[in-house]
Enzyme design. Structure first.
Site, mmCIF file in Angstrom:
data_model
loop_
_atom_site.group_PDB
_atom_site.id
_atom_site.type_symbol
_atom_site.label_atom_id
_atom_site.label_comp_id
_atom_site.label_asym_id
_atom_site.label_seq_id
_atom_site.Cartn_x
_atom_site.Cartn_y
_atom_site.Cartn_z
ATOM 1 N N GLY A 160 0.823 -1.137 -0.158
ATOM 2 C CA GLY A 160 0.011 0.061 -0.239
ATOM 3 C C GLY A 160 0.904 1.212 0.007
ATOM 4 N N PHE A 205 -10.149 10.821 20.246
ATOM 5 C CA PHE A 205 -9.279 10.022 19.624
ATOM 6 C C PHE A 205 -8.007 9.956 20.506
ATOM 7 C CE2 PHE A 205 -11.883 12.237 16.584
ATOM 8 C CZ PHE A 205 -12.532 11.436 15.902
ATOM 9 N N SER A 260 -4.934 -2.163 14.504
ATOM 10 C CA SER A 260 -5.456 -0.877 15.194
ATOM 11 C C SER A 260 -5.841 -1.274 16.662
ATOM 12 C CB SER A 260 -6.557 -0.505 14.265
ATOM 13 O OG SER A 260 -7.569 0.502 14.758
ATOM 14 N N ARG A 318 -2.182 -0.914 -6.225
ATOM 15 C CA ARG A 318 -3.216 -1.595 -6.978
ATOM 16 C C ARG A 318 -3.073 -1.036 -8.507
ATOM 17 N NH1 ARG A 318 -8.382 -0.316 -3.646
ATOM 18 N NH2 ARG A 318 -7.094 1.585 -3.247
ATOM 19 N N SER A 334 -4.823 -1.581 3.943
ATOM 20 C CA SER A 334 -6.081 -2.094 4.659
ATOM 21 C C SER A 334 -7.159 -1.251 4.439
ATOM 22 C CB SER A 334 -5.891 -2.388 6.048
ATOM 23 O OG SER A 334 -7.057 -3.057 6.565
ATOM 24 N N LYS A 371 -10.655 -5.227 11.702
ATOM 25 C CA LYS A 371 -9.187 -5.030 12.265
ATOM 26 C C LYS A 371 -8.742 -6.252 13.071
ATOM 27 C CE LYS A 371 -6.835 -2.408 10.805
ATOM 28 N NZ LYS A 371 -5.716 -2.636 9.707
#
Length: 371
Positions: free
Chosen positions: A34, A245, A149, A59, A109, A185
Site C-alpha cells: 500500500g 481519539f 489498530s 493496485r 487495509s 481489524k
C-alpha cells in the site's frame, strides 16, 4: 537522540525530530504494501532514510509517479522504491512482490470510516492479510510487521475504560456497538496470528496497533484521519460531537514499525501505538488558538448526542462515531517504550503539524496554498 544497536544495523543512526543522518547503508530489502497510502508513503520515506532497499505494492501502476514525487519531496536521495502491482483481493502478484525480500511491512487495509452501510471490510482486511503472510512465509521472509489498530484492543464494556488496555486485550467482535471497522481489524489480526502459529516456518510476526494517525501530509490525496482536520479548517464541521481519539503521529508510527521489524525481542509481540487522547473539541480549540486567521472557520459549537444518533440513521460518517460518544478508552503503550525505546510526540504536535502541512499544500477547501 536515539542510539540503536541491532543485529541488522551497520551504522550508528542518529535521529533528531525531523533529521535523519545515515553514515552507512543497511542491508536488506523491505516490501511495503500500500505505498500510495498515507502511512505507506511515510513508511517508504522512513525506510529509505534508514538505508534500506524498498519495494512497494500499488493496485494500479499509474500511481507510481505520484508516490515517487511524494517520496522525493521529503529529501530522499539515491534510488527510490521499486514498484509492483498487487491487490489484497486477489492472489496475483504477491509471490513476485515478496520474492527476495528480507522483511514485509503490511500497511495496506480498508479504512471503513464513512463507507456505505454493507461495505465488506472484513474480506479485504482478513483475506488480504493472509495473502501477504502466505506469500511471505513461502518466500522465507524473516519478519512481517502488520499494521492493525487500537480498534482491535478495545475494552469490552465502557465501565472497563478506567483500566488501560494492553496487548493482552482483544476487542469482542460480537460486543454491542462494535463498528465494522473494529470487527474487521480484530478478525484480520487474529487470523494473522493463527496463520503464523500454524505455519511452523522461520517467518516471525509482529503487529502494531495505532490510534488515529495524524501528522504532516506529503501528497495531494489525504487519509480519513487527516481529513478530519481539513474539514474542521474548511468549516465543513458545523458542530463538534462528543467524541475523541487516541492519536499517534505518522512519523512516530513509522519509527515504531521499523524498530519492531529489526528488534529480535519484538517477535511475537503486539505493540499499542498512541500518544495522547484528544476530544474533537480539544482538536478544534488547538486549531483556533494556534493558527490565527487560518482557523477562522473552525467552529466552537457543540453537537448534542441525540442529534448525532439521529444523523447516524442516514449518514455513514455519523454512524461510525455513534459508538464513540462520550467514551475515552485508555491504552498502555509501555511495551513499545520498554522494549523498543519508543517515545512519541505529543498529540498536539501531530495535529498542528498536520494542519500546517494541509494549509501549505492547499488541501483545505476554500483556502489558498501558503507561500
Amino acid at each position: 537522540m536515539w542510539r540503536r544497536n541491532s543485529a541488522h544495523t551497520i551504522e550508528v543512526h542518529l535521529f533528531i525530530r525531523g533529521l535523519d543522518v545515515n553514515t552507512e547503508a543497511k542491508e536488506g530489502v523491505v516490501l511495503v504494501t500500500g505505498g500510495s497510502g498515507y502511512v505507506g508513503g511515510w513508511m517508504i520515506v522512513g525506510l529509505l532514510k534508514r538505508g534500506f532497499k524498498v519495494r512497494t505494492t500499488v493496485r494500479d501502476i499509474a500511481r507510481e509517479a505520484s508516490v515517487r514525487a511524494a517520496v522525493t519531496s521529503q529529501g530522499v536521495s539515491g534510488d527510490g522504491p521499486t514498484f509492483c502491482v498487487a491487490d489484497l483481493s486477489a492472489d496475483k502478484g504477491w509471490a513476485d512482490a515478496v520474492s527476495g525480500c528480507d522483511f514485509v511491512v503490511h500497511v495496506a487495509s480498508p479504512m471503513g470510516e464513512g463507507e456505505p452501510k454493507g461495505t465488506d471490510l472484513l474480506g479485504p482486511a482478513r483475506d488480504g492479510t493472509l495473502r501477504v503472510l502466505s506469500a511471505a512465509v513461502e518466500a522465507g521472509v524473516k519478519r512481517v510487521v502488520v499494521t492493525s489498530s487500537l480498534a482491535a484492543a478495545l475494552p469490552a464494556r465502557p465501565g472497563e475504560e478506567a483500566v488501560a488496555s494492553d496487548g493482552a486485550v482483544w476487542t469482542d467482535v460480537n460486543g454491542k456497538g462494535v463498528s465494522d471497522y473494529a470487527r474487521s481489524k480484530t478478525l484480520a489480526e487474529r487470523a494473522a496470528w493463527e496463520f503464523i502459529q500454524q505455519s511452523n516456518g522461520a517467518t516471525t510476526l509482529t503487529t502494531i496497533l495505532p490510534g488515529m494517525i495524524m501528522g504532516p501530509v506529503m501528497k495531494r490525496s489525504i487519509s480519513g484521519s487527516v481529513g478530519v482536520v481539513a474539514r474542521l479548517l474548511a468549516g465543513k464541521v458545523p458542530a463538534i460531537p462528543n467524541v475523541g481519539f487516541n492519536i499517534v503521529d505518522v512519523r512516530d508510527l513509522v519509527e515504531l514499525h521499523i524498530e519492531a521489524m529489526l528488534a529480535p525481542q519484538a517477535a511475537g509481540q503486539r505493540f499499542l501505538a498512541s500518544s495522547d487522547f484528544l476530544w474533537l473539541g480539544d482538536i478544534a480549540r488547538l486549531l483556533r488558538e494556534n493558527l490565527g486567521d487560518h482557523a477562522a472557520k473552525v467552529t466552537s459549537r457543540r453537537l448534542p448526542d441525540f442529534i448525532l444518533r439521529i444523523t447516524a440513521l442516514f449518514q455513514a460518517d455519523a454512524r461510525f462515531m455513534v459508538s464513540m460518544i462520550g467514551r475515552r478508552p485508555r491504552f498502555n503503550t509501555a511495551l513499545a517504550s520498554t522494549l523498543l525505546d519508543w517515545h512519541p510526540r505529543p498529540a498536539s504536535v501531530a495535529v498542528l503539524d498536520c494542519a500546517r502541512s494541509l494549509l501549505k499544500a492547499g488541501l483545505v477547501p476554500g483556502s489558498a496554498p501558503e507561500s
